[in-house]
Scaffold this active site. Structure first.
Site, PDB file in Angstrom:
ATOM      1  N   ASP A   1       0.841  -1.209   0.000  1.00  0.00           N
ATOM      2  CA  ASP A   1       0.000   0.000   0.000  1.00  0.00           C
ATOM      3  C   ASP A   1       0.867   1.246   0.000  1.00  0.00           C
ATOM      4  O   ASP A   1       1.847   1.340   0.744  1.00  0.00           O
ATOM      5  CB  ASP A   1      -0.892   0.031   1.236  1.00  0.00           C
ATOM      6  CG  ASP A   1      -1.600   1.375   1.378  1.00  0.00           C
ATOM      7  OD1 ASP A   1      -2.565   1.612   0.625  1.00  0.00           O
ATOM      8  OD2 ASP A   1      -1.161   2.190   2.215  1.00  0.00           O
TER       9      ASP A   1
ATOM     10  N   LYS B   1      -3.822   5.648  -3.517  1.00  0.00           N
ATOM     11  CA  LYS B   1      -4.840   6.562  -3.021  1.00  0.00           C
ATOM     12  C   LYS B   1      -5.094   7.703  -3.998  1.00  0.00           C
ATOM     13  O   LYS B   1      -4.271   7.985  -4.878  1.00  0.00           O
ATOM     14  CB  LYS B   1      -4.418   7.087  -1.642  1.00  0.00           C
ATOM     15  CG  LYS B   1      -4.155   5.949  -0.637  1.00  0.00           C
ATOM     16  CD  LYS B   1      -3.692   6.449   0.701  1.00  0.00           C
ATOM     17  CE  LYS B   1      -3.442   5.281   1.654  1.00  0.00           C
ATOM     18  NZ  LYS B   1      -2.163   4.600   1.355  1.00  0.00           N
TER      19      LYS B   1
ATOM     20  N   TYR C   1       3.350  10.119  -0.631  1.00  0.00           N
ATOM     21  CA  TYR C   1       4.561   9.601   0.001  1.00  0.00           C
ATOM     22  C   TYR C   1       5.794   9.894  -0.870  1.00  0.00           C
ATOM     23  O   TYR C   1       6.015   9.250  -1.891  1.00  0.00           O
ATOM     24  CB  TYR C   1       4.445   8.104   0.258  1.00  0.00           C
ATOM     25  CG  TYR C   1       3.255   7.702   1.097  1.00  0.00           C
ATOM     26  CD1 TYR C   1       2.572   8.615   1.896  1.00  0.00           C
ATOM     27  CD2 TYR C   1       2.801   6.384   1.095  1.00  0.00           C
ATOM     28  CE1 TYR C   1       1.480   8.240   2.655  1.00  0.00           C
ATOM     29  CE2 TYR C   1       1.714   5.998   1.861  1.00  0.00           C
ATOM     30  CZ  TYR C   1       1.053   6.930   2.632  1.00  0.00           C
ATOM     31  OH  TYR C   1      -0.035   6.543   3.386  1.00  0.00           O
TER      32      TYR C   1
END
Length: 330
Positions: A47, A78, A52
């Site tokens: 994930d 996401k 990030y």
């Protein structure tokens, strides 16, 4: 609700924040070694998010995951942000030690969601994903604007993701937030498959038992627990616990005291506090996976050891007797 199970390929997942240089820099080679160690150790859920490292984590995930069979792992990323060149604007890299020179833009609209999906697909080199989570549409990130953001996420993100799910471009729609009541509000609003909840179902806090767990259980929606160390306090050794963090900030005295008591009970049973922190959420039937950020092969090995550490039932009983766990926690 959709009623289908996602089928996570492993109950312990590799979280991509650390290879995105959360708090500390790392090379492409170090990231590759950590990802390879995780895969070789049997971790099969990966994930990450565009946030990030401002795209760096997705690039590193894609480079490694294209080298192993696509059907062998579950993959999630996401939406809610996309990345643009800053074009001369100074960009605050915040908690990312060495992010890519891009600017993250919050956008929960339909078009923004599709743009985020397309950018992620390009960074990964994959045409589809198992899960896309609506990311950070909560009070923690948006404060007084939360209600407006919730509406945008439902009108924009959810509509786009529902189309992608219907078309087979994603298998499941999720939400990843920091508050259990926000997650519950999303669950009640539409047809979600998974909720990623950060820091609200841990040894320190079981707030999610009040609303989210009952709602998810009733609707057959799978939960993924992240932030199981509450950003660091439950991962720290006794020697450096005082210098750790709680929910990415300073540690309130009452939280430090509770963590100390949790450690004492674990020590009495010769169980590392970290092992109990990883395994506790998985005792809740509604939780299908725990995702942990890891930044090296050594960290992978250590977390894998904690995940498999034998924990006697008496430990959980003693934690409950001491009032350190809610009575309704399995």
């Amino acid at each position: 609700m959709s009623g289908k199970r996602i089928g996570f390929a492993s109950s312990i997942g590799f979280g991509g924040s650390t290879v995105g240089t959360l708090y500390r820099s790392m090379s492409d080679r170090q990231a590759e070694e950590a990802l390879r160690a995780a895969y070789d150790a049997g971790l099969r859920y990966f994930d990450t998010a565009p946030l990030y490292g401002y795209g760096l984590s997705e690039l590193r995930f894609g480079r490694f995951l294209r080298s192993v069979p696509r059907e062998s792992f579950t993959l999630s990323t996401k939406v809610g942000r996309y990345l643009v060149p800053p074009r001369g604007e100074t960009v605050d890299q915040g908690i990312w030690a060495n992010a890519l020179p891009l600017k993250p833009v919050f956008d929960y609209s339909y078009d923004g969601t599709m743009r985020s999906f397309e950018q992620s697909a390009s960074r990964f080199g994959f045409a589809s994903f198992d899960i896309l989570y609506i990311h950070d549409a909560d009070r923690f990130n948006h404060g007084a604007h939360y209600d407006r953001i919730f509406g945008q996420a439902m009108d924009g993100c959810y509509r786009a993701l529902d189309e992608l799910r219907s078309a087979g471009d994603i298998r499941a729609i999720g939400v990843g937030v920091n508050e259990s009541d926000v997650a519950t509000r999303f669950l009640r609003a539409a047809d979600f498959d998974a909720i990623m909840i950060a820091g609200r179902y841990t040894l320190l806090q079981q707030d999610a038992l009040t609303d989210l767990v009952p709602e998810a259980t009733a609707k057959g929606v799978e939960l993924v627990a992240v932030g199981v160390f509450n950003s660091g306090i439950l991962a720290a050794s006794a020697a450096n616990a005082a210098g750790s963090t709680y929910n990415y900030g300073s540690i309130p005295p009452e939280i430090a005291e509770k963590a100390r008591k949790l450690r004492e009970v674990c020590d009495a049973h010769t169980v590392p506090l970290q092992a109990a922190a990883i395994q506790f959420p998985l005792r809740q039937p509604a939780i299908s996976a725990v995702v942990i950020g890891m930044g090296s092969a050594k960290e992978v090995a250590q977390n894998n050891e904690w995940a498999k550490w034998p924990i006697p039932p008496a430990l959980w009983a003693d934690l409950r007797s001491a009032g350190l766990l809610r009575a309704d926690a399995p």
